[in-house]
Write a protein that holds these residues in place. Structure first.
Motif, PDB file in Angstrom:
ATOM      1  N   VAL A  89      54.371  33.674  43.560  1.00 45.60           N
ATOM      2  CA  VAL A  89      53.330  34.354  44.323  1.00 45.60           C
ATOM      3  C   VAL A  89      52.007  33.601  44.155  1.00 45.60           C
ATOM      4  O   VAL A  89      51.630  33.220  43.033  1.00 45.60           O
ATOM      5  N   ASP A  90      51.325  33.377  45.253  1.00 46.72           N
ATOM      6  CA  ASP A  90      50.046  32.650  45.231  1.00 46.72           C
ATOM      7  C   ASP A  90      49.064  33.350  44.283  1.00 46.72           C
ATOM      8  O   ASP A  90      48.745  34.527  44.462  1.00 46.72           O
ATOM      9  N   ARG A  91      48.596  32.610  43.281  1.00 44.91           N
ATOM     10  CA  ARG A  91      47.686  33.200  42.293  1.00 44.91           C
ATOM     11  C   ARG A  91      46.363  33.637  42.913  1.00 44.91           C
ATOM     12  O   ARG A  91      45.696  34.550  42.397  1.00 44.91           O
ATOM     13  N   SER A  92      45.970  32.997  44.021  1.00 45.59           N
ATOM     14  CA  SER A  92      44.717  33.396  44.659  1.00 45.59           C
ATOM     15  C   SER A  92      44.821  34.812  45.206  1.00 45.59           C
ATOM     16  O   SER A  92      43.833  35.563  45.209  1.00 45.59           O
ATOM     17  N   LEU A  93      46.015  35.198  45.656  1.00 49.06           N
ATOM     18  CA  LEU A  93      46.212  36.566  46.129  1.00 49.06           C
ATOM     19  C   LEU A  93      46.120  37.556  44.976  1.00 49.06           C
ATOM     20  O   LEU A  93      45.555  38.646  45.122  1.00 49.06           O
ATOM     21  N   VAL A  94      46.657  37.174  43.838  1.00 51.76           N
ATOM     22  CA  VAL A  94      46.576  38.039  42.658  1.00 51.76           C
ATOM     23  C   VAL A  94      45.127  38.195  42.220  1.00 51.76           C
ATOM     24  O   VAL A  94      44.667  39.303  41.890  1.00 51.76           O
ATOM     25  N   GLU A  95      44.389  37.092  42.216  1.00 52.11           N
ATOM     26  CA  GLU A  95      42.979  37.147  41.821  1.00 52.11           C
ATOM     27  C   GLU A  95      42.164  37.976  42.812  1.00 52.11           C
ATOM     28  O   GLU A  95      41.254  38.710  42.424  1.00 52.11           O
ATOM     29  N   ALA A  96      42.500  37.856  44.087  1.00 52.79           N
ATOM     30  CA  ALA A  96      41.793  38.653  45.091  1.00 52.79           C
ATOM     31  C   ALA A  96      42.056  40.137  44.886  1.00 52.79           C
ATOM     32  O   ALA A  96      41.142  40.967  44.983  1.00 52.79           O
ATOM     33  N   ALA A  97      43.301  40.480  44.583  1.00 51.93           N
ATOM     34  CA  ALA A  97      43.624  41.881  44.320  1.00 51.93           C
ATOM     35  C   ALA A  97      42.911  42.370  43.069  1.00 51.93           C
ATOM     36  O   ALA A  97      42.413  43.512  43.025  1.00 51.93           O
ATOM     37  N   ARG A  98      42.840  41.524  42.057  1.00 50.23           N
ATOM     38  CA  ARG A  98      42.133  41.906  40.841  1.00 50.23           C
ATOM     39  C   ARG A  98      40.641  42.085  41.122  1.00 50.23           C
ATOM     40  O   ARG A  98      39.986  42.984  40.579  1.00 50.23           O
ATOM     41  N   GLY A  99      40.103  41.217  41.986  1.00 51.02           N
ATOM     42  CA  GLY A  99      38.696  41.338  42.349  1.00 51.02           C
ATOM     43  C   GLY A  99      38.391  42.605  43.127  1.00 51.02           C
ATOM     44  O   GLY A  99      37.261  43.101  43.106  1.00 51.02           O
ATOM     45  N   MET A 100      39.402  43.139  43.815  1.00 46.88           N
ATOM     46  CA  MET A 100      39.231  44.390  44.550  1.00 46.88           C
ATOM     47  C   MET A 100      39.313  45.602  43.639  1.00 46.88           C
ATOM     48  O   MET A 100      39.164  46.736  44.097  1.00 46.88           O
ATOM     49  N   GLY A 101      39.570  45.358  42.371  1.00 49.18           N
ATOM     50  CA  GLY A 101      39.618  46.465  41.421  1.00 49.18           C
ATOM     51  C   GLY A 101      41.003  47.019  41.148  1.00 49.18           C
ATOM     52  O   GLY A 101      41.136  48.065  40.504  1.00 49.18           O
ATOM     53  N   MET A 102      42.039  46.331  41.645  1.00 48.48           N
ATOM     54  CA  MET A 102      43.397  46.804  41.388  1.00 48.48           C
ATOM     55  C   MET A 102      43.762  46.619  39.921  1.00 48.48           C
ATOM     56  O   MET A 102      43.395  45.617  39.298  1.00 48.48           O
ATOM     57  N   LYS A 103      44.513  47.564  39.419  1.00 53.11           N
ATOM     58  CA  LYS A 103      45.017  47.467  38.060  1.00 53.11           C
ATOM     59  C   LYS A 103      46.301  46.632  38.056  1.00 53.11           C
ATOM     60  O   LYS A 103      46.917  46.414  39.099  1.00 53.11           O
TER      61      LYS A 103
END
Length: 260
Positions: free
Chosen positions: A157-171
């Motif tokens: 999974v693209d790490r940038s997508l994970v970082e974007a989700a984390r930046g949105m406040g997802m746990k």
């Protein structure tokens, strides 16, 4: 004078149309092949004179009973594989120590590297024959593709997508359920298709531990030297394997996230 810009032809959808055409051929092709194989076997068996031993095996009640037992072995083993291998693959994908995933995959590979009949014999010597022994062997032999593909699917999974989700406040759990697992679904399902086909084939060995299945028909055909019995058991087993793989391909296409 100004130079005219070259005319660029509009993009075509030949690739997409070709892919759709191949999918439709596969959608109809596999069931058609299975239907022809089963019908051919049925017509052939009904065209020859069967003795009393063959008639005791080649009748609808017995065939349905053994097919049901075979499907039960396959379904139960597959459910256990999903309950064990998918969570384990997720867990080791979260471990930071790099030596853990190779160790776990190596241990899982032992089950697949060991001959299935040898594993059945060993477990039978230790615990006795039965349905549970057959299921344990199926799980040990077929779990590796699901475990490996779950790990690979999440890691890819693209790490940038994970970082974007984390930046949105997802746990972390939300990221796993809403981002990583949906994107890993095609890879996980590919492993599950492989495991299902393994289960269908190896389940024929359950006959040696009194767990039933289509292996009873195949072994009877070999022991009693009855070619119609042997061929019918083999054709039905191969048909189930083809249909299982076909159903898995449909599930991959239906559950695949849009745009992937």
């Amino acid at each position: 004078m100004t130079a005219l810009a070259p005319q660029v032809p509009p993009p075509t959808r030949q690739g997409g149309a070709g892919s759709l055409r191949r999918f439709r051929c596969g959608l109809l092709g596999t069931p058609a092949v299975v239907a022809v194989a089963l019908l051919t076997d049925y017509l052939w068996v009904n065209s020859i004179q069967l003795d009393s031993i063959e008639r005791r095996t080649l009748n609808s009640d017995y065939l349905i009973s053994k097919t049901t037992e075979h499907l039960k072995l396959t379904v139960v083993a597959t459910l256990l594989i999903m309950l064990i291998a998918v969570p384990l693959g997720i867990l080791i994908s979260r471990v930071r120590a790099r030596w853990v995933p190779p160790l776990v995959l190596g241990l899982a590979n032992i089950g697949q590297a060991t001959p299935a009949i040898g594993l059945l014999v060993l477990l039978t010597i230790l615990y006795g024959p039965g349905f549970g022994i057959a299921i344990t062997s199926l799980v040990a032999y077929s779990a590796l593709p699901v475990l490996r593909n779950t790990l690979i699917g999440i890691q890819q999974v693209d790490r940038s997508l994970v970082e974007a989700a984390r930046g949105m406040g997802m746990k972390p759990l939300q990221i796993l359920l809403r981002v990583e697992l949906p994107l890993a679904v095609p890879v996980v399902l590919a492993g599950l298709r492989t495991a299902l086909v393994f289960c269908v084939g190896v389940a024929t060995l359950a006959t040696f531990v009194n767990a039933g299945g289509l292996g009873d028909i195949i072994v009877n055909g070999i022991k009693l030297d009855r070619v119609p019995v042997l061929i019918t058991g083999s054709v039905v087993t191969a048909s189930i394997a083809l249909l299982v793989d076909w159903a898995g391909s449909l599930a991959e296409r239906v559950l695949k996230p849009k745009g992937v």
